[in-house]
Design an enzyme around this catalytic site. Sequence first.
Site, PDB file in Angstrom:
ATOM      1  N   GLU A  45     -15.010  12.796  78.804  1.00 33.96           N
ATOM      2  CA  GLU A  45     -13.463  12.126  79.091  1.00 33.96           C
ATOM      3  C   GLU A  45     -13.074  11.479  77.649  1.00 33.96           C
ATOM      4  O   GLU A  45     -13.784  10.628  77.542  1.00 33.96           O
ATOM      5  CB  GLU A  45     -13.492  11.219  80.098  1.00 33.96           C
ATOM      6  CG  GLU A  45     -11.938  10.791  80.471  1.00 33.96           C
ATOM      7  CD  GLU A  45     -11.509   9.498  79.775  1.00 33.96           C
ATOM      8  OE1 GLU A  45     -10.850   9.403  78.942  1.00 33.96           O
ATOM      9  OE2 GLU A  45     -12.066   8.533  80.392  1.00 33.96           O
ATOM     10  N   CYS A  47      -7.014   5.417  76.969  1.00 29.83           N
ATOM     11  CA  CYS A  47      -7.001   6.974  76.900  1.00 29.83           C
ATOM     12  C   CYS A  47      -5.903   7.690  77.459  1.00 29.83           C
ATOM     13  O   CYS A  47      -5.586   8.688  77.042  1.00 29.83           O
ATOM     14  CB  CYS A  47      -8.330   7.420  77.169  1.00 29.83           C
ATOM     15  SG  CYS A  47      -8.644   7.068  78.812  1.00 29.83           S
TER      16      CYS A  47
END
Length: 681
Positions: free
Chosen positions: A256, A295
């Site tokens: 990720e 993120c």
Amino acid sequence: MQQLASFLSGTWQSGRGRSRLIHHAISGEALWEVTSEGLDMAAARQFAIEKGAPALRAMTFIERAAMLKAVAKHLLSEKERFYALSAQTGATRADSWVDIEGGIGTLFTYASLGSRELPDDTLWPEDELIPLSKEGGFAARHLLTSKSGVAVHINAFNFPCWGMLEKLAPTWLGGMPAIIKPATATAQLTQAMVKSIVDSGLVPEGAISLICGSAGDLLDHLDSQDVVTFTGSAATGQMLRVQPNIVAKSIPFTMEADSLNCCVLGEDVTPDQPEFALFIREVVREMTTKAGQKCTAIRRIIVPQALVNAVSDALVARLQKVVVGDPAQEGVKMGALVNAEQRADVQEKVNILLAAGCEIRLGGQADLSAAGAFFPPTLLYCPQPDETPAVHATEAFGPVATLMPAQNQRHALQLACAGGGSLAGTLVTADPQIARQFIADAARTHGRIQILNEESAKESTGHGSPLPQLVHGGPGRAGGGEELGGLRAVKHYMQRTAVQGSPTMLAAISKQWVRGAKVEEDRIHPFRKYFEELQPGDSLLTPRRTMTEADIVNFACLSGDHFYAHMDKIAAAESIFGERVVHGYFVLSAAAGLFVDAGVGPVIANYGLESLRFIEPVKPGDTIQVRLTCKRKTLKKQRSAEEKPTGVVEWAVEVFNQHQTPVALYSILTLVARQHGDFVD
């Protein structure tokens, strides 16, 4: 200066040799030395596999879920310790809440999912029986079993608590131990939480390990039963993904990575609509929460060409009101970046974007000599996004976003997808058609998309908030991985195997009765048995009942259901049935009348009905009979001494006619009393 110790092989250990420093984000003061040099990573992995893995695999899903809940409650009781440490990272109290209590909340969510939806067993039947033969003697099921290795979690600096807990929850629920490798910049907060878990005694020895510093040669010692997850920069993740041992042994690697997430303003929105204000608020919130160190933060702001100036002015006006400084001071809304190194990196990325043709609308320059790692909210403008590839590839991981114009909605879609794969995106629109087209064209490049308008805004969890029930991850640059997503995440730590055999053998393996397996009948009605006494396969074959036209008329009058197939003889004769048929719901009612034991007993309540299928019509003169079989049992945890101990029993119900042809198949759930409680104060 104190060294931040690692927890490996069941002991706290200090490294030696070269170390890195953790600095206070606000004062710049050096706080900790961090090194893992000299620590035996092979031994740490072996300890987790020999101690933690067998202990976790021996626990049922229900027991693992209870463990998660206990850990969550314990961490919540110590949260103020974590908040105090979180202040060292430059985070505000609100920022820290997302990290600390948001992470603990994820544990609670997985505890609930495990206790409600998983079996009280160590094997997880993933699907129903799959027939493989004409006569039904050969079939299959997919079963999930815990891997025998260890999960290595390499985490990012921005969420030292949530980033660990959102991976630990499905790892432990899946029956695997974990080795946590936090980012050095905020490792002190992860270490404090790990120490709290270890000291609590709530998890088996070897269930959790911690590396403060480099992972060293750990990846070289892994094998195919291990799992690696990575959260961080795309460049680092891509390097680790092709590590020779990981490639050679096909070790599962879930990545990720940061991504160029977007927020798109629909072409239907005008400045006087509520959606315009919602758009501005959402962008500013995502730019400033955690000082933009998320993120999932919005990096690209895509708006219709005609609204560029209106959006720019509104964003600048709102961003100018954001007070940047020490979160300990009253009125401060945005803290610092994690350290001076991160501040320099953000400045470098901003300079790259400026050199590529972007313009500054606000901010853009930090004081690189200041002790605190502060960076001002920065709004850039890219006048030609199609000719500026840097704006779709360069991420300034801080309070920075770039505004860009779209010529029309189709162009906005193209720009949204130009990031090469994103974790999250938001479309602000009041037009369902625009929303549908956006999803149809942009979903393939996004892991999660929020459609925001006035109707959803009040309860929206926000663009940048991953939820444990929803998948977190994205294609392409975002890493191509998937985390969370409810029970989907648990399956990453388990092996799916197709198991073939007779229905009776498959039932014995899974401890769940399946259609076609042998049943056990005795003189005691199943509804007279307590939860502990019932076993999958316990069955009852009922007496018979013949259905009449009077039944049809009476049920129609009682229920108000006068559908022509039941009540109009002529119309029914011309229908697919050829004549009048009995109400399906009366068939169910009559079936219940056949299998229910009416007296007071262990069965407390009907909990629900699932998977109902009407197979064949029942006509006047047909005779029905019912087979009731205990399919599976799920223990309900007793929450207080006063609460009656119970469990949920799922029963397979087959209603068939005089020709032994099934006419209805379904499952019912009953709440059944237990003879003995398990509450511990």
